[in-house]
Design a protein around this motif. Structure first.
Motif, PDB file in Angstrom:
ATOM      1  N   GLY A  58     -18.969  -8.572  -2.281  1.00  0.00           N
ATOM      2  CA  GLY A  58     -19.922  -8.691  -1.184  1.00  0.00           C
ATOM      3  C   GLY A  58     -19.215  -8.585   0.162  1.00  0.00           C
ATOM      4  O   GLY A  58     -17.983  -8.601   0.254  1.00  0.00           O
ATOM      5  N   ASP A  59     -20.018  -8.496   1.220  1.00  0.00           N
ATOM      6  CA  ASP A  59     -19.482  -8.259   2.557  1.00  0.00           C
ATOM      7  C   ASP A  59     -18.466  -9.301   3.009  1.00  0.00           C
ATOM      8  O   ASP A  59     -17.537  -8.991   3.754  1.00  0.00           O
ATOM      9  CB  ASP A  59     -20.623  -8.200   3.586  1.00  0.00           C
ATOM     10  N   PHE A  60     -18.631 -10.538   2.588  1.00  0.00           N
ATOM     11  CA  PHE A  60     -17.770 -11.600   3.087  1.00  0.00           C
ATOM     12  C   PHE A  60     -16.486 -11.786   2.278  1.00  0.00           C
ATOM     13  O   PHE A  60     -15.598 -12.532   2.684  1.00  0.00           O
ATOM     14  CB  PHE A  60     -18.535 -12.923   3.149  1.00  0.00           C
ATOM     15  N   PHE A  61     -16.387 -11.144   1.142  1.00  0.00           N
ATOM     16  CA  PHE A  61     -15.234 -11.363   0.274  1.00  0.00           C
ATOM     17  C   PHE A  61     -14.440 -10.102  -0.047  1.00  0.00           C
ATOM     18  O   PHE A  61     -13.418 -10.171  -0.735  1.00  0.00           O
ATOM     19  CB  PHE A  61     -15.683 -12.007  -1.045  1.00  0.00           C
ATOM     20  N   VAL A 419      -8.289   6.335   6.552  1.00  0.00           N
ATOM     21  CA  VAL A 419      -8.450   5.418   7.681  1.00  0.00           C
ATOM     22  C   VAL A 419      -9.842   5.564   8.296  1.00  0.00           C
ATOM     23  O   VAL A 419     -10.511   4.573   8.615  1.00  0.00           O
ATOM     24  CB  VAL A 419      -7.348   5.665   8.728  1.00  0.00           C
ATOM     25  N   LEU A 420     -10.293   6.798   8.445  1.00  0.00           N
ATOM     26  CA  LEU A 420     -11.642   7.035   8.971  1.00  0.00           C
ATOM     27  C   LEU A 420     -12.709   6.438   8.064  1.00  0.00           C
ATOM     28  O   LEU A 420     -13.677   5.824   8.524  1.00  0.00           O
ATOM     29  CB  LEU A 420     -11.887   8.541   9.128  1.00  0.00           C
ATOM     30  N   ARG A 421     -12.528   6.620   6.773  1.00  0.00           N
ATOM     31  CA  ARG A 421     -13.478   6.068   5.803  1.00  0.00           C
ATOM     32  C   ARG A 421     -13.556   4.540   5.927  1.00  0.00           C
ATOM     33  O   ARG A 421     -14.634   3.954   5.904  1.00  0.00           O
ATOM     34  CB  ARG A 421     -13.058   6.472   4.394  1.00  0.00           C
ATOM     35  N   ALA A 422     -12.396   3.919   6.085  1.00  0.00           N
ATOM     36  CA  ALA A 422     -12.357   2.462   6.196  1.00  0.00           C
ATOM     37  C   ALA A 422     -12.990   1.975   7.499  1.00  0.00           C
ATOM     38  O   ALA A 422     -13.691   0.957   7.516  1.00  0.00           O
ATOM     39  CB  ALA A 422     -10.915   1.979   6.105  1.00  0.00           C
ATOM     40  N   SER A 423     -12.756   2.683   8.593  1.00  0.00           N
ATOM     41  CA  SER A 423     -13.352   2.265   9.870  1.00  0.00           C
ATOM     42  C   SER A 423     -14.865   2.441   9.850  1.00  0.00           C
ATOM     43  O   SER A 423     -15.610   1.612  10.383  1.00  0.00           O
ATOM     44  CB  SER A 423     -12.733   3.039  11.034  1.00  0.00           C
ATOM     45  N   GLU A 424     -15.339   3.513   9.217  1.00  0.00           N
ATOM     46  CA  GLU A 424     -16.791   3.715   9.078  1.00  0.00           C
ATOM     47  C   GLU A 424     -17.410   2.582   8.265  1.00  0.00           C
ATOM     48  O   GLU A 424     -18.493   2.078   8.573  1.00  0.00           O
ATOM     49  CB  GLU A 424     -17.069   5.060   8.398  1.00  0.00           C
ATOM     50  N   ALA A 425     -16.708   2.165   7.216  1.00  0.00           N
ATOM     51  CA  ALA A 425     -17.208   1.076   6.379  1.00  0.00           C
ATOM     52  C   ALA A 425     -17.271  -0.229   7.164  1.00  0.00           C
ATOM     53  O   ALA A 425     -18.195  -1.031   7.004  1.00  0.00           O
ATOM     54  CB  ALA A 425     -16.315   0.905   5.146  1.00  0.00           C
ATOM     55  N   ALA A 426     -16.288  -0.460   8.047  1.00  0.00           N
ATOM     56  CA  ALA A 426     -16.276  -1.675   8.855  1.00  0.00           C
ATOM     57  C   ALA A 426     -17.431  -1.678   9.856  1.00  0.00           C
ATOM     58  O   ALA A 426     -18.075  -2.720  10.078  1.00  0.00           O
ATOM     59  CB  ALA A 426     -14.942  -1.807   9.593  1.00  0.00           C
ATOM     60  N   ILE A 427     -17.714  -0.513  10.446  1.00  0.00           N
ATOM     61  CA  ILE A 427     -18.841  -0.407  11.376  1.00  0.00           C
ATOM     62  C   ILE A 427     -20.146  -0.689  10.651  1.00  0.00           C
ATOM     63  O   ILE A 427     -21.017  -1.423  11.143  1.00  0.00           O
ATOM     64  CB  ILE A 427     -18.869   0.991  12.029  1.00  0.00           C
ATOM     65  N   ALA A 428     -20.294  -0.114   9.458  1.00  0.00           N
ATOM     66  CA  ALA A 428     -21.510  -0.317   8.669  1.00  0.00           C
ATOM     67  C   ALA A 428     -21.678  -1.791   8.306  1.00  0.00           C
ATOM     68  O   ALA A 428     -22.794  -2.332   8.346  1.00  0.00           O
ATOM     69  CB  ALA A 428     -21.465   0.546   7.414  1.00  0.00           C
ATOM     70  N   LYS A 430     -20.517  -4.404   9.977  1.00  0.00           N
ATOM     71  CA  LYS A 430     -20.897  -5.117  11.193  1.00  0.00           C
ATOM     72  C   LYS A 430     -22.398  -4.993  11.441  1.00  0.00           C
ATOM     73  O   LYS A 430     -23.080  -5.990  11.736  1.00  0.00           O
ATOM     74  CB  LYS A 430     -20.123  -4.563  12.398  1.00  0.00           C
ATOM     75  N   GLU A 431     -22.927  -3.782  11.295  1.00  0.00           N
ATOM     76  CA  GLU A 431     -24.353  -3.562  11.529  1.00  0.00           C
ATOM     77  C   GLU A 431     -25.217  -4.286  10.501  1.00  0.00           C
ATOM     78  O   GLU A 431     -26.282  -4.822  10.826  1.00  0.00           O
ATOM     79  CB  GLU A 431     -24.663  -2.057  11.528  1.00  0.00           C
ATOM     80  N   ARG A 432     -24.750  -4.323   9.251  1.00  0.00           N
ATOM     81  CA  ARG A 432     -25.520  -5.039   8.208  1.00  0.00           C
ATOM     82  C   ARG A 432     -25.625  -6.523   8.528  1.00  0.00           C
ATOM     83  O   ARG A 432     -26.699  -7.118   8.423  1.00  0.00           O
ATOM     84  CB  ARG A 432     -24.851  -4.861   6.838  1.00  0.00           C
ATOM     85  N   LEU A 434     -25.223  -8.016  11.478  1.00  0.00           N
ATOM     86  CA  LEU A 434     -26.036  -8.218  12.681  1.00  0.00           C
ATOM     87  C   LEU A 434     -27.525  -8.125  12.364  1.00  0.00           C
ATOM     88  O   LEU A 434     -28.334  -8.912  12.873  1.00  0.00           O
ATOM     89  CB  LEU A 434     -25.659  -7.171  13.741  1.00  0.00           C
ATOM     90  N   THR A 435     -27.877  -7.177  11.508  1.00  0.00           N
ATOM     91  CA  THR A 435     -29.281  -7.039  11.096  1.00  0.00           C
ATOM     92  C   THR A 435     -29.754  -8.301  10.382  1.00  0.00           C
ATOM     93  O   THR A 435     -30.865  -8.798  10.636  1.00  0.00           O
ATOM     94  CB  THR A 435     -29.453  -5.815  10.177  1.00  0.00           C
ATOM     95  N   GLN A 436     -28.940  -8.840   9.494  1.00  0.00           N
ATOM     96  CA  GLN A 436     -29.296 -10.069   8.779  1.00  0.00           C
ATOM     97  C   GLN A 436     -29.493 -11.236   9.743  1.00  0.00           C
ATOM     98  O   GLN A 436     -30.436 -12.024   9.603  1.00  0.00           O
ATOM     99  CB  GLN A 436     -28.195 -10.418   7.767  1.00  0.00           C
ATOM    100  N   LEU A 437     -28.634 -11.332  10.734  1.00  0.00           N
ATOM    101  CA  LEU A 437     -28.741 -12.418  11.713  1.00  0.00           C
ATOM    102  C   LEU A 437     -30.019 -12.289  12.538  1.00  0.00           C
ATOM    103  O   LEU A 437     -30.685 -13.277  12.836  1.00  0.00           O
ATOM    104  CB  LEU A 437     -27.513 -12.435  12.621  1.00  0.00           C
ATOM    105  N   ARG A 438     -30.350 -11.047  12.896  1.00  0.00           N
ATOM    106  CA  ARG A 438     -31.592 -10.839  13.644  1.00  0.00           C
ATOM    107  C   ARG A 438     -32.808 -11.209  12.804  1.00  0.00           C
ATOM    108  O   ARG A 438     -33.748 -11.848  13.285  1.00  0.00           O
ATOM    109  CB  ARG A 438     -31.689  -9.376  14.086  1.00  0.00           C
ATOM    110  N   GLU A 439     -32.783 -10.800  11.536  1.00  0.00           N
ATOM    111  CA  GLU A 439     -33.915 -11.083  10.655  1.00  0.00           C
ATOM    112  C   GLU A 439     -34.102 -12.576  10.420  1.00  0.00           C
ATOM    113  O   GLU A 439     -35.220 -13.053  10.206  1.00  0.00           O
ATOM    114  CB  GLU A 439     -33.710 -10.358   9.317  1.00  0.00           C
ATOM    115  N   ARG A 440     -33.000 -13.327  10.467  1.00  0.00           N
ATOM    116  CA  ARG A 440     -33.068 -14.783  10.297  1.00  0.00           C
ATOM    117  C   ARG A 440     -33.365 -15.498  11.601  1.00  0.00           C
ATOM    118  O   ARG A 440     -33.498 -16.719  11.633  1.00  0.00           O
ATOM    119  CB  ARG A 440     -31.742 -15.290   9.716  1.00  0.00           C
TER     120      ARG A 440
END
Length: 446
Positions: A58-61, A419-428, A430-432, A434-440
């Motif tokens: 999962g995102d946190f682990f 490296v690009l693949r990893a940075s794209e994954a980190a951006i995604a 972050k957005e996930r 943030l979306t969860q925090l907004r929804e809560r």
């Protein structure tokens, strides 16, 4: 020694627990030199903790790996790989309301507040100065203050962080702090806060030390790299290097050269410039550190979208003669290593006045090049001809170990994909989140 990583590696290889505990206990015993019962219990506990982390997802682990190692890509080595990684960090941060943000690849960041520019920066101590904590503290403090000054800011406070591994002597904390406050007191900038921890807590054995020093300043006139304009000239002061040159001297058998690096020339020069009316005419400043002139001129040209030309015959005399002699003996390219020199971009009409102010402090300064319109490029003029001035994969190899490491360079373009693949994954990710925090309802749009 990272005992946690040691266990993870052996578990991943399929080794059985008891053999891991036994081999780990042997390694720990070599370092700890303590009771066998303690070493055995410690090793067993480490294995238990690591086992409890297996299978977490999962995102946190977990994170999407680049499958590219830091050393392989040259991160921290002030070359092409390092510059690329930093631009990806800036992309993850994204556009902010900062007056000068990380996307501009400047020496410090700035925000507008209460009618002033608040400028902040942080520098990590040189990793190879772990056994020389006073030098580590002195040079990292001078470096972080440099980064404020070149943005046109007057420093008002310092903050620090120090991590020492589990077996390190407590005295390292004190010696490091003494190095910081030597510079702070000399420049009348107080050290106001900080943090002291162990590297990896109980999981990293040995006496390795690392840390950083940050600074905050106030500016009325910013001298960010983006202000560079065609028609400007480049001025550079003399330099004797900082942590990098001290490290090169220590590990290459030239300890007498270290004393040349113990000076405040850069900071005193900037103080004099900021106080003088001519300062308002300066367009940009930077310190010659990130991969030497090769790295800094390249980054400035990219940020300012200009063509920047440097004349080699004018730069060589500005390298401290003892430092230059050492670099020549060791066959280290002085253009690709940190010199602790001040680089100033100024209209030609103000060049003389700026040079006079600097000379009044007892520091040598001369014009070394110019800025012109054209495709962003860094150019070196040598004997009237243009030469390649691109940054290398890593900065100049300045210790015996670095000379060996520098022989191993992988497929840069292939590594960039990971490296690009990893940075794209980190951006995604972050957005996930943030979306969860907004929804809560935890996060509200401003």
């Amino acid at each position: 020694m990272d005992v946690e990583e040691y266990v993870r590696m052996h578990l991943a290889a399929g080794d059985d627990e008891e053999s891991i505990i036994k081999s780990l206990a042997e390694r720990v015993g070599e370092i700890k030199r303590t009771k066998p019962a303690y070493v055995q219990a410690f090793s067993r506990a480490v294995v238990e903790e690591v086992k409890n982390t297996r299978g977490l997802s999962g995102d946190f682990f977990s994170f999407d790996p680049a499958l590219v190692k830091m050393g392989e890509f040259g991160v921290g080595s002030r070359g092409k790989g390092d510059f690329f990684a930093h631009r990806e960090i800036a992309r993850i941060i994204g556009k902010t309301r900062a007056s000068v943000g990380v996307d501009e690849m400047d020496d410090a960041g700035a925000v507008r507040a209460c009618g002033e520019y608040i400028v902040c920066t942080v520098d990590g101590m040189h990793s190879r100065l772990s056994d020389y904590p006073y030098l580590a503290g002195f040079h990292v403090t001078r470096a972080t203050l440099r980064d404020l000054y070149v943005m046109g800011a007057k420093p008002v406070m310092l903050f620090s962080d120090i991590h020492v591994a589990d077996d390190g002597d407590v005295a390292k904390i004190f010696d490091y702090t003494a190095g910081i406050t030597t510079v702070g007191e000399a420049m009348n900038v107080p050290l106001v806060t900080g943090s002291t921890l162990r590297i990896g807590g109980d999981m990293v054995l040995g006496n390795r030390m690392t840390g950083c020093v940050g600074a905050v300043g106030v500016a009325h006139h910013l001298t960010a790299r983006k202000s560079t304009q065609p028609g400007d000239v480049l001025l550079m002061t003399e330099g004797a290097g900082g942590g990098t040159i001290a490290t090169s001297a220590i590990y290459s058998g030239f300890p007498e050269v270290v004393e040349e690096t113990i000076n405040l020339n850069f900071l005193v020069t900037c103080e004099a410039l900021i106080k003088d009316p001519v300062f308002s005419q300066i367009h940009a400043m930077t310190d010659v550190t990130n991969g030497g002139l090769r790295g800094d001129i390249f980054e400035m040209a990219e940020t300012a979208r200009c063509r920047m030309v440097v004349r080699e015959e004018d730069t060589l005399p500005l390298v401290n003669h003892k430092v230059r002699e050492m670099l020549e003996v060791l066959e280290i390219d002085y253009l690709g290593v940190s010199l602790d020199a001040l680089l100033i971009v100024v209209p030609e009409s103000a060049s003389g006045a700026v040079t006079r102010v600097i000379s009044s402090t007892g520091v040598t300064c001369r014009e070394i090049g110019y800025v012109e319109e054209g495709k962003p490029a860094s150019v070196l003029m040598k004997e009237g001809k243009e030469h390649d001035f691109q940054p290398r994969f890593r900065e100049s190899a300045y210790t015996p170990v670095k000379k060996v490491v520098d022989t191993e360079v992988g497929d840069f373009e292939e590594m960039k994909k990971g490296v690009l693949r990893a940075s794209e994954a980190a951006i995604a990710k972050k957005e996930r989140v943030l979306t969860q925090l907004r929804e809560r309802g935890v996060l509200h749009e401003t």
